[in-house]
Design a protein around this motif. Structure first.
Motif, PDB file in Angstrom:
ATOM      1  N   GLY A   1      37.270   5.446   4.342  1.00 23.75           N
ATOM      2  CA  GLY A   1      37.491   6.271   5.376  1.00 23.75           C
ATOM      3  C   GLY A   1      36.767   6.220   6.528  1.00 23.75           C
ATOM      4  N   GLY A   2      36.449   4.840   6.879  1.00 17.48           N
ATOM      5  CA  GLY A   2      35.639   4.451   8.030  1.00 17.48           C
ATOM      6  C   GLY A   2      34.317   4.179   7.861  1.00 17.48           C
ATOM      7  N   GLU A   3      33.893   4.434   6.704  1.00 16.66           N
ATOM      8  CA  GLU A   3      32.452   4.064   6.368  1.00 16.66           C
ATOM      9  C   GLU A   3      32.037   2.774   6.327  1.00 16.66           C
ATOM     10  OE1 GLU A   3      31.848   5.942   2.567  1.00 16.66           O
ATOM     11  OE2 GLU A   3      32.191   7.951   3.173  1.00 16.66           O
ATOM     12  N   ALA A   4      30.756   2.569   6.323  1.00 16.65           N
ATOM     13  CA  ALA A   4      30.175   1.120   6.428  1.00 16.65           C
ATOM     14  C   ALA A   4      30.394   0.439   4.904  1.00 16.65           C
ATOM     15  CB  ALA A   4      28.579   1.202   6.606  1.00 16.65           C
ATOM     16  N   GLU A   5      30.366  -0.905   4.937  1.00 21.57           N
ATOM     17  CA  GLU A   5      30.663  -1.531   3.762  1.00 21.57           C
ATOM     18  C   GLU A   5      29.632  -1.449   2.855  1.00 21.57           C
ATOM     19  OE1 GLU A   5      30.845  -5.574   5.189  1.00 21.57           O
ATOM     20  OE2 GLU A   5      28.657  -5.831   5.279  1.00 21.57           O
TER      21      GLU A   5
ATOM     22  N   GLU B   1      38.663   4.624  -4.661  1.00 22.18           N
ATOM     23  CA  GLU B   1      39.217   4.892  -3.453  1.00 22.18           C
ATOM     24  C   GLU B   1      40.569   4.712  -3.378  1.00 22.18           C
ATOM     25  OE1 GLU B   1      34.968   3.959  -3.331  1.00 22.18           O
ATOM     26  OE2 GLU B   1      36.775   2.535  -3.527  1.00 22.18           O
TER      27      GLU B   1
ATOM     28  N   ASP C   1      46.875   1.136   2.973  1.00 20.06           N
ATOM     29  CA  ASP C   1      45.317   0.700   3.258  1.00 20.06           C
ATOM     30  C   ASP C   1      44.589   1.204   2.062  1.00 20.06           C
ATOM     31  OD1 ASP C   1      46.433  -0.957   5.329  1.00 20.06           O
ATOM     32  OD2 ASP C   1      45.499   0.199   6.761  1.00 20.06           O
ATOM     33  N   GLY C   2      43.446   0.517   1.351  1.00 12.01           N
ATOM     34  CA  GLY C   2      42.665   1.281   0.463  1.00 12.01           C
ATOM     35  C   GLY C   2      43.218   1.113  -0.865  1.00 12.01           C
TER      36      GLY C   2
ATOM     37  N   PRO D   1      34.725  -2.845   0.819  1.00  9.69           N
ATOM     38  CA  PRO D   1      34.637  -2.317   2.186  1.00  9.69           C
ATOM     39  C   PRO D   1      34.441  -0.490   2.013  1.00  9.69           C
ATOM     40  CG  PRO D   1      36.813  -2.769   1.031  1.00  9.69           C
ATOM     41  CD  PRO D   1      35.741  -3.372   0.263  1.00  9.69           C
ATOM     42  N   GLY D   2      34.035  -0.187   3.113  1.00 11.64           N
ATOM     43  CA  GLY D   2      33.752   1.309   3.102  1.00 11.64           C
ATOM     44  C   GLY D   2      34.955   2.171   3.247  1.00 11.64           C
TER      45      GLY D   2
END
Length: 485
Positions: free
Chosen positions: A311-315, A43, A144-145, A308-309
C-alpha cells in the motif's frame, strides 16, 4: 490468514585470506518459517494460470487425457479466493475458463465450472509457447501485490514461433510472474524449458509417463498455494573497489543469477528471488575485494533480504548477514575450505559437466562426452548425489568411479538422457552437508569467535563508504545504511 513468514540469513564461509588474497566465497542460506501452515500471502492474495499444451501431438500416448485429469486436480486444490484461469496452448492460446481474458475467484462453483470446461479440452494445432506466456501476462495485469504463478505443460518444441519471438516474450514476462513447467513425453527440449523457467524464477521437470501428471500437478499447485510473500529480493552491498563476481542459487536447483542484478543504490545491487513460503534456499556468492594488510579485517559484502512495502509503504528488510574477510599469514587458516562452499562448488561443476557431456554426445563428439560424463561420475560421488549417480549409470558404463573412467553406452533411451539433463541442476542435501549445520571445529589457537569482527574499532582501515558492522559473537544488529542501500 496465516502470519507473515519470519526470515533468517546464515552465512557460511572461511573468512581468512592469505597475503594478497582477493577472492572471498560464501554460502548464504535464507530460511523462512510461517506458523499455522499454508495460507494466503500476508499482503494481497494469489493468482494462478494453468496453461495446457493442446497441440496435435498431445492426442497420442494418452497425454491429452492425462493433462485433463492433471488440470482438474490442480483446479480442485486452489484455495477459495485465489484468482485463476485455465488456458489452452496451440498456435495461438485460447481461454478455456473463464470466457474472456480475465481471472475469476476460486469457489466451489467456479472450480466445478472450470473442471467441466477442462473436460472438453481436445488436441489440435501447433506449439507457440511465447504467445501462451504473453496471454498469462495479460491475465496477471493489474494483480499487484499478489503471488502470481503459472503452470505450463508442453509435450513438444516451440516450433510455431521463432526463437526471437520466445525470447521477446520472456523479456516481457520476466519479473511479472513465476512459472513452473513440465515436459511430458520425450519430444520437448530440455534447454528450452530450462530457459523459460530460469527467466521466470520457476522450476521444471520431465514427466516421461503421462500417468504421473496428476500427482505432479497436485504437488506444484499445493506448493504455489504455500507461497505467502511476493517479490522478495536479495540486496548485496560491496565496499568500494570490490567486484561482485557471481551469485548462484544452489538449493533447490543450480541457477546462475548473476546477470539478473539490478542497481539499487550506491554500491548495492538487487537480485529477484520471487515468492516465498516456508522453505529454505542457498546461494553461492563470490566477491573480489582489494587485498589488505595482514591482520586487517573488513566486511566483504552485506546481504539483506528485501520485501516491497504494501500500500505504498516503504520496503522492508526481512533479514541480513555479513560476509567477512581477514588477511592472515597463518596458512592453516587461509587454506581451510568451508564445507558448504566446497559442496556447492562441486554441485555446480556437476551440473555443467553433465550438460556439456550430453551436448557433446548429441553432436557425436565421443571423446568430450566421455571425459565430461566421466568427470560427472567423480563429482556425483564426491557430493553424495546418489540420484544423479543412478541416472549416469543409465548413460555410461562406469569402469572406475574414483577416476571417472567410463564408456558411453550405445543404446541409451531418450527418456533416460532427458531425465539426466533435466535433473542435473537439482541439488541434494547429504549427511555430509547436514553436519555443516553446526559450526566447524576451530583451528589450533583460533579464538572462539572464528569470524573476525568487522566493527570500526577492529578495522580502522575499512574501505571508504563501508558501513560499520556488529561483532559476530553476538546476534548481528543491522548497521546504519551509509551506502544508500
Amino acid at each position: 490468514m496465516s502470519e507473515r513468514p519470519e526470515f533468517t540469513i546464515r552465512v557460511d564461509q572461511n573468512p581468512y585470506l592469505p597475503a594478497g588474497g582477493r577472492e572471498m566465497h560464501a554460502i548464504v542460506t535464507v530460511e523462512s518459517r510461517a506458523d499455522g501452515g499454508t495460507g494466503p500471502p500476508a499482503e494481497g492474495g494469489a493468482a494462478e494460470v494453468i496453461i495446457i499444451d493442446t497441440s496435435g501431438s498431445m492426442s497420442y500416448g494418452g497425454k491429452m487425457a492425462a493433462a485433463r485429469r492433471a488440470a482438474k486436480a490442480a483446479v480442485e486444490v486452489l484455495r477459495d479466493g485465489v484468482r485463476f484461469a485455465v488456458v489452452a496452448g496451440a498456435n495461438r492460446p485460447r481461454m478455456i475458463y473463464p470466457q474472456g481474458e480475465r481471472l475469476v475467484e476460486a469457489s466451489a462453483s467456479t472450480r466445478r465450472s472450470a473442471a467441466n470446461a477442462v473436460a472438453r479440452l481436445d488436441a489440435a494445432g501447433g506449439t507457440a509457447i511465447g504467445s501462451w506466456l504473453r496471454l498469462a501476462d495479460r491475465l496477471f495485469e493489474g494483480q499487484d501485490g499478489l503471488v502470481k504463478h503459472a503452470i505450463l505443460l508442453t509435450d513438444g518444441k516451440n516450433q510455431h514461433e521463432s526463437a526471437e519471438e520466445l525470447d521477446a516474450a520472456l523479456r516481457q514476462c520476466t519479473g511479472r510472474f513465476l512459472c513452473d513447467a513440465r515436459g511430458v513425453g520425450t519430444d520437448w527440449e530440455v534447454a528450452e524449458l530450462r530457459k523459460i523457467t530460469s527467466a521466470l524464477l520457476g522450476g521444471f521437470l520431465d514427466v516421461p509417463d503421462p500417468k504421473d501428471l496428476e500427482a505432479d500437478f497436485l504437488a506444484m499447485t499445493r506448493a504455489a498455494m504455500g507461497k505467502q510473500l511476493a517479490d522478495v529480493a536479495l540486496r548485496v552491498w560491496t565496499p568500494q573497489h570490490a567486484e561482485l563476481r557471481f551469485l548462484k542459487q544452489m538449493v533447490p536447483t543450480v541457477d546462475d543469477l548473476t546477470a539478473r542484478r539490478a542497481e539499487s543504490g550506491t554500491q548495492t545491487v538487487d537480485y529477484p528471488l520471487g515468492a516465498w513460503g516456508s522453505e529454505n534456499r542457498e546461494y553461492h556468492l563470490c566477491v573480489e575485494v582489494p587485498p589488505g594488510d595482514i591482520g586487517r579485517q573488513m566486511r566483504a559484502a552485506w546481504v539483506k533480504l528485501i520485501a516491497p512495502g504494501a500500500g505504498g509503504e516503504a520496503e522492508r528488510v526481512l533479514a541480513s548477514g555479513n560476509v567477512l574477510a581477514e588477511w592472515t599469514d597463518d596458512e592453516a587458516r587461509s587454506t581451510r575450505i568451508n564445507g558448504r562452499v566446497a559442496h556447492h562448488t562441486g554441485q555446480s561443476e556437476l551440473a555443467d559437466a553433465i550438460q556439456e557431456g550430453l551436448e557433446a554426445r548429441r553432436e557425436g563428439d565421443e571423446d568430450t562426452a566421455t571425459a565430461r560424463l566421466g568427470r560427472a561420475v567423480v563429482l556425483a560421488r564426491e557430493v553424495g548425489n546418489e540420484q544423479i549417480a543412478g541416472l549416469l549409470d543409465k548413460v555410461v558404463d562406469v569402469i572406475d568411479p574414483a577416476t571417472g573412467t567410463v564408456r558411453l553406452k550405445s543404446d541409451v533411451s531418450k527418456a533416460d538422457e532427458m531425465s539426466l539433463d533435466t535433473r542435473s541442476v537439482r541439488t541434494v542435501r547429504t549427511a555430509r552437508t547436514r553436519k555443516d549445520d553446526v559450526p566447524p571445529p576451530r583451528a589450533p589457537g583460533e579464538p572462539p569467535s572464528a569470524p573476525p569482527s568487522a566493527s570500526p574499532s577492529a578495522s580502522p582501515s575499512a574501505s571508504p563508504g563501508e558501513p560499520p558492522s556488529a561483532p559476530q559473537s553476538t546476534p548481528p544488529v543491522t548497521p546504519p545504511d551509509e551506502a544508500g542501500s
